[in-house]
Write a protein that holds these residues in place. Structure first.
Motif, PDB file in Angstrom:
ATOM      1  N   ILE A  46       0.835  -1.210   0.000  1.00 39.71           N
ATOM      2  CA  ILE A  46       0.000   0.000   0.000  1.00 39.71           C
ATOM      3  C   ILE A  46       0.865   1.254   0.000  1.00 39.71           C
ATOM      4  CG2 ILE A  46      -1.608   1.366   1.405  1.00 39.71           C
ATOM      5  CD1 ILE A  46      -2.830  -1.329   2.316  1.00 39.71           C
ATOM      6  N   LEU A  47       1.869   1.282   0.876  1.00 36.89           N
ATOM      7  CA  LEU A  47       2.724   2.460   0.987  1.00 36.89           C
ATOM      8  C   LEU A  47       3.551   2.659  -0.284  1.00 36.89           C
ATOM      9  CD1 LEU A  47       3.937   2.139   4.693  1.00 36.89           C
ATOM     10  CD2 LEU A  47       2.019   3.460   3.791  1.00 36.89           C
ATOM     11  N   ALA A  48       4.073   1.571  -0.835  1.00 39.47           N
ATOM     12  CA  ALA A  48       4.886   1.674  -2.043  1.00 39.47           C
ATOM     13  C   ALA A  48       4.058   2.165  -3.227  1.00 39.47           C
ATOM     14  CB  ALA A  48       5.523   0.326  -2.368  1.00 39.47           C
ATOM     15  N   LYS A  49       2.819   1.713  -3.323  1.00 40.51           N
ATOM     16  CA  LYS A  49       1.956   2.161  -4.415  1.00 40.51           C
ATOM     17  C   LYS A  49       1.647   3.655  -4.287  1.00 40.51           C
ATOM     18  CE  LYS A  49      -0.335  -2.120  -5.802  1.00 40.51           C
ATOM     19  NZ  LYS A  49      -1.620  -2.865  -5.876  1.00 40.51           N
ATOM     20  N   GLN A  56       5.005   8.900 -10.468  1.00 39.23           N
ATOM     21  CA  GLN A  56       4.399   8.833 -11.795  1.00 39.23           C
ATOM     22  C   GLN A  56       3.667  10.125 -12.137  1.00 39.23           C
ATOM     23  OE1 GLN A  56       2.211   5.270 -10.945  1.00 39.23           O
ATOM     24  NE2 GLN A  56       3.649   3.949 -12.042  1.00 39.23           N
ATOM     25  N   GLU A  57       2.982  10.710 -11.148  1.00 41.14           N
ATOM     26  CA  GLU A  57       2.255  11.959 -11.391  1.00 41.14           C
ATOM     27  C   GLU A  57       3.204  13.116 -11.682  1.00 41.14           C
ATOM     28  OE1 GLU A  57      -0.271  12.439  -7.984  1.00 41.14           O
ATOM     29  OE2 GLU A  57      -1.881  11.221  -8.857  1.00 41.14           O
ATOM     30  N   ALA A  58       4.449  12.987 -11.239  1.00 45.28           N
ATOM     31  CA  ALA A  58       5.464  13.997 -11.550  1.00 45.28           C
ATOM     32  C   ALA A  58       6.071  13.793 -12.937  1.00 45.28           C
ATOM     33  CB  ALA A  58       6.560  13.975 -10.494  1.00 45.28           C
ATOM     34  N   GLY A  59       5.627  12.743 -13.625  1.00 40.30           N
ATOM     35  CA  GLY A  59       6.106  12.488 -14.979  1.00 40.30           C
ATOM     36  C   GLY A  59       7.441  11.782 -15.045  1.00 40.30           C
ATOM     37  N   LEU A  61       9.756   8.316 -14.876  1.00 40.07           N
ATOM     38  CA  LEU A  61       9.711   6.875 -15.051  1.00 40.07           C
ATOM     39  C   LEU A  61      11.137   6.330 -15.026  1.00 40.07           C
ATOM     40  CD1 LEU A  61       8.104   4.313 -15.487  1.00 40.07           C
ATOM     41  CD2 LEU A  61       8.255   4.698 -17.955  1.00 40.07           C
ATOM     42  N   PRO A  62      11.579   5.858 -13.873  1.00 38.00           N
ATOM     43  CA  PRO A  62      12.933   5.309 -13.794  1.00 38.00           C
ATOM     44  C   PRO A  62      13.029   3.959 -14.495  1.00 38.00           C
ATOM     45  CG  PRO A  62      11.776   4.947 -11.726  1.00 38.00           C
ATOM     46  CD  PRO A  62      10.872   5.804 -12.582  1.00 38.00           C
ATOM     47  N   ASP A  63      14.236   3.597 -14.862  1.00 35.53           N
ATOM     48  CA  ASP A  63      14.493   2.263 -15.398  1.00 35.53           C
ATOM     49  C   ASP A  63      14.760   1.271 -14.275  1.00 35.53           C
ATOM     50  OD1 ASP A  63      14.454   3.131 -18.155  1.00 35.53           O
ATOM     51  OD2 ASP A  63      16.431   4.029 -17.784  1.00 35.53           O
ATOM     52  N   CYS A  64      15.166   1.807 -13.120  1.00 30.37           N
ATOM     53  CA  CYS A  64      15.625   0.946 -12.024  1.00 30.37           C
ATOM     54  C   CYS A  64      15.511   1.698 -10.710  1.00 30.37           C
ATOM     55  CB  CYS A  64      17.072   0.537 -12.289  1.00 30.37           C
ATOM     56  SG  CYS A  64      17.868  -0.407 -10.972  1.00 30.37           S
ATOM     57  N   VAL A  65      15.223   0.957  -9.638  1.00 32.16           N
ATOM     58  CA  VAL A  65      15.268   1.509  -8.281  1.00 32.16           C
ATOM     59  C   VAL A  65      16.475   0.903  -7.577  1.00 32.16           C
ATOM     60  CG1 VAL A  65      14.111   1.617  -6.031  1.00 32.16           C
ATOM     61  CG2 VAL A  65      12.781   1.898  -8.125  1.00 32.16           C
ATOM     62  N   LEU A  74      13.697  -3.288   1.647  1.00 31.46           N
ATOM     63  CA  LEU A  74      12.278  -3.628   1.540  1.00 31.46           C
ATOM     64  C   LEU A  74      11.482  -2.517   0.866  1.00 31.46           C
ATOM     65  CD1 LEU A  74      11.545  -5.340   4.973  1.00 31.46           C
ATOM     66  CD2 LEU A  74      11.790  -6.430   2.748  1.00 31.46           C
ATOM     67  N   ALA A  75      11.720  -1.273   1.287  1.00 32.38           N
ATOM     68  CA  ALA A  75      11.009  -0.145   0.686  1.00 32.38           C
ATOM     69  C   ALA A  75      11.336  -0.029  -0.791  1.00 32.38           C
ATOM     70  CB  ALA A  75      11.369   1.151   1.415  1.00 32.38           C
ATOM     71  N   GLY A  76      12.601  -0.171  -1.150  1.00 31.46           N
ATOM     72  CA  GLY A  76      13.016  -0.049  -2.535  1.00 31.46           C
ATOM     73  C   GLY A  76      12.477  -1.152  -3.413  1.00 31.46           C
ATOM     74  N   TYR A  77      12.477  -2.376  -2.898  1.00 32.59           N
ATOM     75  CA  TYR A  77      11.959  -3.503  -3.677  1.00 32.59           C
ATOM     76  C   TYR A  77      10.471  -3.320  -3.967  1.00 32.59           C
ATOM     77  CZ  TYR A  77      10.694  -8.187  -5.150  1.00 32.59           C
ATOM     78  OH  TYR A  77      10.207  -9.247  -5.875  1.00 32.59           O
ATOM     79  N   GLU A  78       9.712  -2.933  -2.935  1.00 30.58           N
ATOM     80  CA  GLU A  78       8.278  -2.735  -3.129  1.00 30.58           C
ATOM     81  C   GLU A  78       7.988  -1.570  -4.072  1.00 30.58           C
ATOM     82  OE1 GLU A  78       5.529  -4.350  -2.356  1.00 30.58           O
ATOM     83  OE2 GLU A  78       6.639  -5.991  -1.430  1.00 30.58           O
ATOM     84  N   LEU A  79       8.802  -0.515  -3.987  1.00 32.31           N
ATOM     85  CA  LEU A  79       8.619   0.610  -4.899  1.00 32.31           C
ATOM     86  C   LEU A  79       8.911   0.187  -6.335  1.00 32.31           C
ATOM     87  CD1 LEU A  79       7.993   3.570  -5.405  1.00 32.31           C
ATOM     88  CD2 LEU A  79      10.385   4.096  -4.909  1.00 32.31           C
ATOM     89  N   ALA A  80       9.969  -0.584  -6.534  1.00 31.74           N
ATOM     90  CA  ALA A  80      10.294  -1.075  -7.876  1.00 31.74           C
ATOM     91  C   ALA A  80       9.162  -1.949  -8.418  1.00 31.74           C
ATOM     92  CB  ALA A  80      11.595  -1.864  -7.842  1.00 31.74           C
ATOM     93  N   ARG A  81       8.594  -2.757  -7.556  1.00 36.62           N
ATOM     94  CA  ARG A  81       7.478  -3.612  -7.966  1.00 36.62           C
ATOM     95  C   ARG A  81       6.271  -2.767  -8.374  1.00 36.62           C
ATOM     96  NH1 ARG A  81       3.715  -7.559  -5.568  1.00 36.62           N
ATOM     97  NH2 ARG A  81       3.887  -6.534  -3.539  1.00 36.62           N
ATOM     98  N   ALA A  82       6.001  -1.720  -7.599  1.00 38.65           N
ATOM     99  CA  ALA A  82       4.871  -0.836  -7.910  1.00 38.65           C
ATOM    100  C   ALA A  82       5.087  -0.082  -9.213  1.00 38.65           C
ATOM    101  CB  ALA A  82       4.645   0.144  -6.767  1.00 38.65           C
ATOM    102  N   LEU A  83       6.342   0.260  -9.508  1.00 35.13           N
ATOM    103  CA  LEU A  83       6.666   0.987 -10.728  1.00 35.13           C
ATOM    104  C   LEU A  83       6.873   0.065 -11.930  1.00 35.13           C
ATOM    105  CD1 LEU A  83       9.181   3.593  -9.241  1.00 35.13           C
ATOM    106  CD2 LEU A  83       6.915   4.113 -10.177  1.00 35.13           C
ATOM    107  N   GLY A  84       7.032  -1.226 -11.660  1.00 33.84           N
ATOM    108  CA  GLY A  84       7.250  -2.177 -12.738  1.00 33.84           C
ATOM    109  C   GLY A  84       8.640  -2.135 -13.333  1.00 33.84           C
ATOM    110  N   VAL A  85       9.644  -1.854 -12.474  1.00 37.58           N
ATOM    111  CA  VAL A  85      11.029  -1.776 -12.948  1.00 37.58           C
ATOM    112  C   VAL A  85      11.907  -2.697 -12.105  1.00 37.58           C
ATOM    113  CG1 VAL A  85      10.700   0.590 -13.755  1.00 37.58           C
ATOM    114  CG2 VAL A  85      11.605   0.197 -11.457  1.00 37.58           C
ATOM    115  N   ARG A  86      13.142  -2.856 -12.526  1.00 35.10           N
ATOM    116  CA  ARG A  86      14.043  -3.751 -11.786  1.00 35.10           C
ATOM    117  C   ARG A  86      14.567  -3.072 -10.527  1.00 35.10           C
ATOM    118  NH1 ARG A  86      19.900  -4.121 -12.853  1.00 35.10           N
ATOM    119  NH2 ARG A  86      20.623  -2.175 -13.797  1.00 35.10           N
TER     120      ARG A  86
END
Length: 205
Positions: A46-49, A56-59, A61-65, A74-86
């Motif tokens: 929930i927090l990562a999303k 995303q609203e700031a425009g 889109l990273p390639d990687c976290v 843990l925070a970084g992995y969940e954020l990467a998952r939410a963004l759909g990046v490695r």
């Protein structure tokens, strides 16, 4: 609906009160223990999303976290998952932050540096230097919580002199947490004979 981030920390008993030794060497009467919040996978998601939505609203889109170990993983992995990046992480070897375990960064790869908590941004900046050394481009910093020293997107708090993050790269976080912080020689908790300052984070117990 806006999330009540402080309630998440309070409910997880992750907003601690006492006498604490911070990674900077300073003392504080409160401490954020994000590991207690992130031990619940659903809460972490929930927090990562919510953080990903800001980015995303700031425009952006990273390639990687990339996160500095151990607290940011843990925070970084969940954020990467939410963004759909490695996701990759840096770690300290004999006190030096570095990339290991076969992690590589491509030339001009867009990297977002993620911590669980941004205090002065020192560890995040060390991780950034690791990926920049390999040719990556840091486009943003992020954390679940901001201790109020660095200015985040969407907050009226001004940057303080202690902040080490660059002015030209945005910082995203879900909430500001402002606590008292003292140099050891000026710490009223020490002067009042309180218990010795403890370090409950990843570099202590």
């Amino acid at each position: 609906m806006q999330l009540d981030i402080k309630k998440y920390y309070t409910d997880a008993q992750a907003l601690l009160e006492g006498h604490f030794l911070l990674s900077s060497g300073n003392h504080s009467d409160r401490y954020l223990q994000s590991a207690r919040v992130l031990e619940n996978p659903k809460t972490a998601e929930i927090l990562a999303k919510a953080l990903a939505k800001q980015i995303q609203e700031a425009g952006l889109l990273p390639d990687c976290v990339c996160s500095p170990a151990l607290g940011g993983i843990l925070a970084g992995y969940e954020l990467a998952r939410a963004l759909g990046v490695r996701f990759i992480f840096t770690e300290r070897v004999e006190g030096q932050m570095c990339l290991r375990r076969g992690f590589e960064v491509k030339e001009d790869e867009k990297i977002l540096i993620c911590e669980d908590i941004i205090t002065t941004g020192g560890s995040a900046l060390e991780a950034a230097r690791c990926v920049e050394f390999q040719g990556g481009k840091v486009i943003a910093y992020a954390g679940l919580a901001n201790r109020g020293f660095c200015q985040r997107v969407g907050s009226e708090l001004a940057k303080k002199p202690e902040c080490r993050l660059p002015d030209n790269i945005p910082l995203f976080a879900l909430e500001d947490f402002i606590f008292n912080m003292y140099e050891p020689k000026d710490c009223p908790l020490c002067q009042n004979g309180k218990n010795k300052a403890i370090k409950p984070g990843s570099r202590g117990n």
